[in-house]
Design an enzyme around this catalytic site. Structure first.
Site, PDB file in Angstrom:
ATOM      1  N   GLU A  11      -0.100  -6.185 -18.540  1.00  0.00           N
ATOM      2  CA  GLU A  11      -0.178  -4.564 -18.329  1.00  0.00           C
ATOM      3  C   GLU A  11      -0.978  -3.721 -19.434  1.00  0.00           C
ATOM      4  OE1 GLU A  11       0.440  -3.293 -15.589  1.00  0.00           O
ATOM      5  OE2 GLU A  11       1.438  -4.828 -14.534  1.00  0.00           O
ATOM      6  N   CYS A  13      -7.798   0.061   0.147  1.00  0.00           N
ATOM      7  CA  CYS A  13      -7.974   1.377   0.106  1.00  0.00           C
ATOM      8  C   CYS A  13      -8.885   1.533  -1.336  1.00  0.00           C
ATOM      9  CB  CYS A  13      -6.667   1.976   0.021  1.00  0.00           C
ATOM     10  SG  CYS A  13      -6.447   3.868   0.295  1.00  0.00           S
ATOM     11  N   CYS A  33     -10.459   0.444   6.348  1.00  0.00           N
ATOM     12  CA  CYS A  33      -9.304   0.931   7.162  1.00  0.00           C
ATOM     13  C   CYS A  33      -8.708   0.170   8.251  1.00  0.00           C
ATOM     14  CB  CYS A  33      -9.781   2.366   7.461  1.00  0.00           C
ATOM     15  SG  CYS A  33      -9.999   3.564   6.271  1.00  0.00           S
ATOM     16  N   CYS A  84      -6.474  -2.358   7.020  1.00  0.00           N
ATOM     17  CA  CYS A  84      -5.326  -1.856   6.287  1.00  0.00           C
ATOM     18  C   CYS A  84      -3.861  -1.757   7.309  1.00  0.00           C
ATOM     19  CB  CYS A  84      -5.525  -0.239   6.052  1.00  0.00           C
ATOM     20  SG  CYS A  84      -4.314   0.601   4.840  1.00  0.00           S
ATOM     21  N   CYS A 112      -1.819   6.484   8.525  1.00  0.00           N
ATOM     22  CA  CYS A 112      -2.504   7.281   7.494  1.00  0.00           C
ATOM     23  C   CYS A 112      -3.599   8.348   8.079  1.00  0.00           C
ATOM     24  CB  CYS A 112      -3.284   6.151   6.672  1.00  0.00           C
ATOM     25  SG  CYS A 112      -4.181   6.991   5.582  1.00  0.00           S
TER      26      CYS A 112
END
Length: 372
Positions: free
Chosen positions: A50, A205, A212, A215, A221
């Site tokens: 991270e 995205c 899309c 997706c 959405c």
DNA sequence: AAGACGGGGAA
DNA sequence: TTCCCAGTCTT
């Protein structure tokens, strides 16, 4: 606690929420990339990944992560290492404060947590270099704790899912996104779900030309419905760059072949890393500097190192961008008549072969390679 | 609320 | 060239 922050915002209904959760999770199970930090999930490994991934793309991090974990397999081995070695392993990743804080935090874990990476949110958040995102990511991903995350991928995904047309980084937007992240978070499979949010943001995205059609959230959405991804998230105003001209000098002792390097101090860029003596100075035609330019270089060099150079030979020009500066770095080489007896703290003479074990700025490394 | 921090990869 | 990136910390 009756006031969950998500109750201050209007989000879609719980049916919609259930669809988002199941579709995202199912998509992730089929499409998750095989990334090194996803094997052998453990808070330490998750933490290292991270920190490396802050403002740094996955593809860049992979090799660094593998090398780093091999050398520092656990938090105590990291804590016991020299900061210089940690920085050497970080060299090229940028944002070197991350490496210094990672090392410092490892020592906190060694000294205050019995060498075991803490697993409560407050303790993790208290570590240097760990903010709300990173603490939530570590514990949700490696321990399945029910903590929300908000970062670059989810900023974009949430903005589009909510048709949110304000600047995503504004504090009001961030408040809304954290509330949404909390509201959307399922009870189970937190680890997969949080990773899935980021994975959809990274692979589907995307900032430009999102997929899309592929997706998992198409048809629920609003941005997909209106085909308005170019408008959301709101494009940020473009940063303007400043051109800088600098000079670096490889000072060499002809007898020993040693070269002089200088450690960057607090308040400078690349704190803790080493570089060849370097300063702002423009040279019109570096191959044939004017007498005036040469004397300016000598004077600045002397100011920085107390050494005087006999003759400056132009080596090369290195261009690189740092944050908002675009730097043209003209590199010269010069011999010194004899080495000074007393050097400032942050200067040292080294054999070129030894540069391999010393953390250098990226331009310093390029220059080091060009002289060896 | 804004700025600093770094470098690489992609369009 | 410009944009973007599994943010954090300091003014």
């Amino acid at each position: 606690m009756t006031n969950k922050s998500s109750e201050n915002f209007a989000f879609p209904d719980t049916l919609w929420r259930r669809k988002v959760r199941t579709r995202i999770l199912n998509w992730y199970r089929r499409n998750a990339r095989d990334l090194p930090w996803r094997n052998n999930l453990h808070p330490y490994r998750s933490w290292v990944s991270e920190i490396m991934l802050q403002q740094t793309q996955v593809a860049t991090v992979i090799d660094y992560f593998n090398r780093f974990i091999k050398r520092f397999p656990d938090v105590v081995s990291l804590a016991n290492a020299e900061q210089q070695e940690v920085l050497r392993y970080w060299e090229g990743l940028g944002y070197y404060r991350r490496a210094r804080q990672l090392h410092l935090a490892a020592q906190v874990v060694r000294d205050q947590h019995d060498g075991e990476f803490p697993t409560d949110f407050e303790s993790v958040l208290a570590l240097p270099g760990v903010g709300r995102y990173t603490a939530g990511a570590i514990l949700s991903i490696s321990r399945n704790q029910r903590l929300p995350i908000v970062e670059a991928n989810t900023n974009r995904l949430f903005a589009r899912l909510l048709l949110h047309d304000e600047d995503v980084m504004s504090s009001s937007s961030q408040k809304r996104f954290w509330a949404f992240a909390e509201w959307i978070l399922p009870r189970k499979h937190i680890s997969d779900f949080n990773q899935a949010l980021m994975e959809v943001g990274a692979l589907v995205c995307t900032p430009q030309k999102p997929d899309c059609k592929g997706c998992p959230l198409k048809s629920i959405c609003p941005t997909e419905l209106q085909q308005c991804w170019e408008r959301i998230p709101k494009p940020k105003k473009k940063t303007k760059y400043e051109n800088l001209f600098e000079v670096a000098v490889v000072l060499r002792d002809p007898k020993s072949k040693f070269v002089l390097i200088r450690q960057c101090e607090a308040g400078e860029r690349w704190e803790g890393l080493w570089d060849f003596p370097r300063f702002e100075c423009s040279v019109k035609k570096p191959k044939q500097p004017t007498r005036h330019e040469l004397s300016r270089i000598s004077s600045k060099l002397n100011q920085l190192t107390d050494c005087s150079a006999t003759q400056l030979n132009w080596l090369t020009q290195i261009k690189h961008g740092v944050t908002k500066s675009r730097i043209a770095l003209n590199c010269f080489q010069a011999d010194v008549p004899r080495r000074k007896r007393k050097l400032k703290e942050n200067l040292k003479w080294v054999h070129p072969d030894d540069l391999n074990n010393i953390p250098l700025s990226v331009t310093g490394r390029k220059l080091a390679k060009s002289i060896s």
